[in-house]
Design an enzyme around this catalytic site. Structure first.
Site: not given
Ligand code: G3P
Ligand code: MG
Length: 256
Positions: A30, A57, A59, A71, A123
């Protein structure tokens, strides 16, 4: 060089991994291995790979013509800068320290750095043109740079933006991000043509998961850092977790 990168993989050695069939359960770093390294940086992705993540993952936000891996709305929490990301010049943003000397990468820099070592879940954090810009980049990486569509998974909470991405790049798998249980359960994912729901850990609802299953969708859960929680989700048949500590979600299925 980061000490962590020199350490052996703590939970499962390469020999152990070689001895068993790879688990179908995905360990998804993450924001990279953000429990060990500054989130959404190249170092965080390298650390996730080192710790056994099969996927990472991160952002993405659109800043004019540039796609940045970042993010928050604001720079304050994760960099030595201040203010809103989109209100600062690209020149200023690119000079910031995102932690341990890391800089904020563009999407292309991040993909070139990862270089197909692991699967990449992008994302879409911003909207209003983000889908089109990301689709353009990923089409180029598939058509000209040797990536295959299944090495990508594009997700968003912004389902209209995700639907636009799917229209522009139908060959790239998509996942619907859910932070709740919709009235019509996983119907939105089927409507978009997604392959998965990426579900907040507070909303792992049996009916929602069963509905996703019946539609042939994978179910990935975010963000799960507790080892017992990870094992429980795996035992329940969840397909993988987003975790800041990817080593905690690496399992090996022993051959029968
Ligand atoms: O994609 C899973 C997660 O990353 C979604 O929430 O706020 O951590 O981007 P966030
Ligand atoms: Mg995310």
């Amino acid at each position: 060089m980061d000490d962590l990168l020199k350490m052996p993989i703590p939970f499962k050695t390469r020999q152990e991994l070689a001895a068993g069939a790879p688990s179908g359960f995905l360990s998804i770093g993450h924001r990279g291995a953000s429990g060990h390294a500054p989130e959404n940086t190249r170092l965080a992705m390298d650390t996730a790979v080192r710790l056994g993540a099969q996927w990472v993952e991160f952002d993405v936000q659109r800043h004019g013509d540039t796609l940045l891996v970042f993010h928050d709305d604001r720079l304050d929490r994760t960099t030595d800068g201040q203010g809103r990301l989109l209100e600062q010049s690209l020149e200023t943003i690119r000079q910031l320290d995102a932690g341990r000397g890391e800089t904020i990468p563009t999407l292309q820099e991040m993909l070139d750095h990862i270089d197909r070592r692991v699967g990449v879940n992008i994302e879409l954090k911003s909207f209003g043109g983000t889908a089109a810009a990301v689709a353009s980049v990923l089409r180029e990486y598939v058509d000209q740079r040797g990536w295959v569509p299944d090495q990508f998974l594009v997700s968003s909470f912004h389902l209209r933006e995700l639907r636009e991405f799917r229209r522009l790049a139908p060959m790239i798998p998509t996942a619907v991000l859910l932070c709740g249980v919709p009235l019509d359960l996983a119907a939105c994912a089927a409507e978009i043509g997604a392959v998965a729901i990426n579900l907040a850990s507070d909303f792992v609802d049996a009916e929602l998961v069963a509905d996703a299953r019946s539609r042939g969708l994978k179910v990935y859960v975010y963000t799960v850092n507790d080892q017992d929680d990870i094992e429980q989700l795996r035992a329940c048949g969840i397909d993988g977790v987003f975790t800041d500590y990817p080593e905690r979600a690496v399992f090996v299925d022993r051959a029968a």
